[in-house]
Design an enzyme around this catalytic site. Structure first.
Site, short mmCIF file in Angstrom:
data_model
loop_
_atom_site.label_atom_id
_atom_site.label_comp_id
_atom_site.label_asym_id
_atom_site.label_seq_id
_atom_site.Cartn_x
_atom_site.Cartn_y
_atom_site.Cartn_z
N TYR A 188 0.82 -1.20 0.00
CA TYR A 188 0.00 0.00 0.00
C TYR A 188 0.87 1.26 0.00
O TYR A 188 1.93 1.29 0.63
CB TYR A 188 -0.91 0.04 1.22
CG TYR A 188 -2.03 -0.96 1.23
CD1 TYR A 188 -2.30 -1.76 0.13
CD2 TYR A 188 -2.84 -1.11 2.36
CE1 TYR A 188 -3.34 -2.68 0.15
CE2 TYR A 188 -3.88 -2.03 2.39
CZ TYR A 188 -4.12 -2.81 1.28
OH TYR A 188 -5.15 -3.73 1.32
N SER B 218 -13.96 -4.11 0.54
CA SER B 218 -14.91 -3.44 -0.34
C SER B 218 -16.35 -3.73 0.07
O SER B 218 -17.17 -4.15 -0.75
CB SER B 218 -14.69 -3.85 -1.80
OG SER B 218 -15.35 -2.95 -2.69
N PRO B 219 -16.71 -3.50 1.33
CA PRO B 219 -18.06 -3.80 1.79
C PRO B 219 -19.14 -2.96 1.12
O PRO B 219 -20.31 -3.37 1.09
CB PRO B 219 -18.00 -3.53 3.30
CG PRO B 219 -16.88 -2.55 3.45
CD PRO B 219 -15.87 -2.95 2.42
N LEU B 220 -18.76 -1.81 0.55
CA LEU B 220 -19.73 -0.97 -0.16
C LEU B 220 -19.54 -1.03 -1.67
O LEU B 220 -20.12 -0.22 -2.41
CB LEU B 220 -19.63 0.49 0.32
CG LEU B 220 -19.83 0.75 1.81
CD1 LEU B 220 -19.86 2.24 2.09
CD2 LEU B 220 -21.10 0.08 2.32
N LEU C 233 -20.90 1.84 -4.48
CA LEU C 233 -22.17 1.56 -5.14
C LEU C 233 -23.28 1.24 -4.16
O LEU C 233 -24.47 1.40 -4.48
CB LEU C 233 -22.01 0.40 -6.13
CG LEU C 233 -21.16 0.68 -7.38
CD1 LEU C 233 -20.96 -0.59 -8.18
CD2 LEU C 233 -21.83 1.75 -8.24
N LEU C 234 -22.92 0.79 -2.95
CA LEU C 234 -23.92 0.47 -1.94
C LEU C 234 -24.02 1.58 -0.88
O LEU C 234 -24.67 1.40 0.15
CB LEU C 234 -23.57 -0.85 -1.26
CG LEU C 234 -23.62 -2.08 -2.18
CD1 LEU C 234 -22.99 -3.29 -1.50
CD2 LEU C 234 -25.06 -2.38 -2.59
N GLY D 36 -25.38 4.71 -1.28
CA GLY D 36 -26.29 5.78 -1.66
C GLY D 36 -25.85 6.51 -2.91
O GLY D 36 -26.06 7.71 -3.04
#
Length: 331
Positions: free
Chosen positions: A53, A219-221, A225-226, A228
């Site tokens: 990273y 990448s839980p969202l 895209l998840l 809002g």
């Protein structure tokens, strides 16, 4: 803050894990340090990073100056003292190439030794709580990998070992090899897992449950895209490009239904997505990777979201998942 054990281990970690991939490339060192302090204030004791990273993505204007930069930012934060290191369950990873010469990447015994010592130096610590294989190395035998890990564990440089981006049978391979050596093996797996990306339910999740391996979804969202995205699009607060934009167009009806359902529940879409993961079997802690402080503040709200069976069933209707293999595709 809520805590749970990491897989079958006795190690207690927070139900949210602070991801640090933005630290350096997109978030300044000063702001990164403030976010880590805030995470401790919230009770988050579990931080995840990787030796690779810090490198700027192509075409992205960032602050990082190369691989290893993120670990260095964390190391300088630890160096401030005040119990920062002692209160942190620190996870980092090995596999990615750190240079152009042979043996500067993957999971050979030589690279594990060199990469671990380099991470310890950058992180300004003498041990790693969770050392993770960032990807499976098909060219290196498991006996070699586990022997290198055994040496590091005996030296006190590693406490626990995890994997990332493994298939279910890779987990089985790793655990069988570890059992043959009489060692503990993997305690965690870090896969991509969210309402939109559920393939791990076929084999990775069942393997994790069988072997007592905790899942740490990244990448839980699903790149926002998840979170809002349609509302933000209407309010001209966000415009997606590239792969995310294509996925949005392909999944727009589902995402519309999802955002409407989140509104019915009285929660933000991102809170529902994180809460859904926290309701899934074998999930220890979703990895939230804030770029700014507000992103961390938003993520913590998910801990107070309870989804009943009816809500979970509705989310499965919007984003159908997978049954365990082979039943999903066979009799």
């Amino acid at each position: 803050m809520q805590f749970t054990h990491l897989g079958r281990s006795g190690l207690s970690v927070s139900r949210l894990c602070l991801g640090t991939m933005n630290f350096g490339p997109l978030t300044s060192e000063t702001d990164s340090h403030k976010i880590m302090d805030s995470a401790h204030e919230y009770g988050i004791n579990f931080f995840d990073t990787a030796n690779v990273y810090g490198l700027r993505s192509a075409g992205v204007s960032g602050l990082g100056d190369g691989v290893g930069y993120t670990e260095s930012i964390i190391g300088r934060w630890f160096a401030q003292g005040g119990g920062r290191r002692e209160r942190t369950v620190l996870a980092t990873k090995v596999y990615g190439a750190m240079g152009e010469w042979p043996n500067e990447g993957k999971l050979s015994a030589l690279n594990i030794r060199r990469a671990l010592d380099a991470s310890l130096t950058r992180l300004q610590t003498d041990y790693i709580d969770l050392y993770q294989f960032h990807h499976v190395d098909r060219a290196t035998p498991w006996d070699e990998i586990w022997q290198a890990i055994d040496v590091a564990v005996t030296a006190g440089k590693i406490l626990y070992v995890g994997s990332s981006n493994f298939a279910g049978w890779h987990i089985a391979q790793a655990q069988a090899a570890a059992a043959g050596r009489g060692t503990f093996g993997l305690v965690s797996e870090q896969p991509i897992y969210n309402l939109l990306t559920r393939e791990v339910e076929l084999e990775v999740l069942p393997a994790a449950q069988h072997y007592g391996v905790g899942l740490l979804p990244w990448s839980p969202l699903q790149s926002g895209l998840l979170g809002g995205v349609l509302r933000k699009e209407r309010e001209s607060k966000r415009r997606l490009e590239g792969r995310a934009a294509k996925t949005l167009e392909a999944k727009r009806p589902q995402i519309e239904a999802y955002e409407d359902f989140a509104a019915e529940l009285g929660h933000e879409p991102g809170d529902v997505a994180l809460a859904w993961l926290l309701h899934q079997p074998a999930v220890t802690a979703p990895i939230v990777g804030p770029r700014i402080q507000q992103h961390l503040d938003d993520a913590v709200r998910a801990l107070d979201v309870h989804l009943d069976e009816k809500a979970l069933a509705r989310l499965d209707e919007i984003f159908p998942g997978y049954r365990t293999a082979p039943e999903h595709f066979a009799w």
